[in-house]
Motif scaffolding. Structure first.
Motif: not given
Length: 184
Positions: A59-88
């Protein structure tokens, strides 16, 4: 008696700190060491990214759409900033799997992996397996990350070509000749 013991402990601690500083200073001055550490760093990071499950998402956080609903965004873990920080944070530990190789023909030094990824030993002819060499590589690796962490993250985020050449030769100026991807 206690005062003498405290002094002895203090002197031992001071000696250890001075030894670490000497290793650090000598590692900083050694361009061959830093070039090898930089190339090994990129090789280890790339291997870890390539080995990660390509279907693993985070999960790469979420945003609130105009209707007040939460939109979640999924990204690939491999090479993500989270993964890179752990690797470094942990990649420099892998420098213990490297050794110094002295070419018989050219008398040139380079640093090579002497354990394969399954912890089997590779051909160890003409290798210096000295722990001091490995510690120097580890310190050089940590210094490279400390000095260029943002640039490393940017290169991977932008999926740049030949990251080793860009980081090790162009950005850090550790290597003097162009690095090809197949040299790693």
């Amino acid at each position: 008696m206690v005062k003498m013991s405290v002094n002895k402990v203090f002197l031992q601690l001071l000696f250890c700190v001075i030894c670490q500083l000497v290793l650090l200073v000598s590692a900083k001055r050694n361009q061959v060491l830093y070039c090898g550490a930089c190339q090994a760093l990129i090789d280890e990071v790339q291997y870890a990214i390539d080995s990660e499950d390509p279907t693993k998402m985070i999960d790469f956080g979420f945003r609130i759409d105009p209707k007040g609903g939460a939109k979640r965004k999924n990204v690939k873990y491999a090479g993500s900033e989270t993964h890179m920080m752990e690797l470094l944070d942990e990649v420099c530990d892998n420098m213990n799997d490297y050794a110094e190789n002295m070419s018989q023909e050219s008398n040139a030094r380079r640093y090579v992996r002497y354990k394969d990824r399954m912890m089997e030993y590779l051909d160890i002819k003409n290798l210096n397996l000295d722990k001091g060499v490995q510690k120097s590589l580890e310190l050089a690796c940590a210094n490279i990350i400390e000095e260029h962490e943002e640039e490393i993250l940017r290169l991977y985020r932008e999926k740049e070509e030949n990251i080793a050449d860009q980081l090790c030769r162009e950005v850090g100026e550790y290597c003097t000749t162009k690095i090809k991807n197949d040299e790693l």
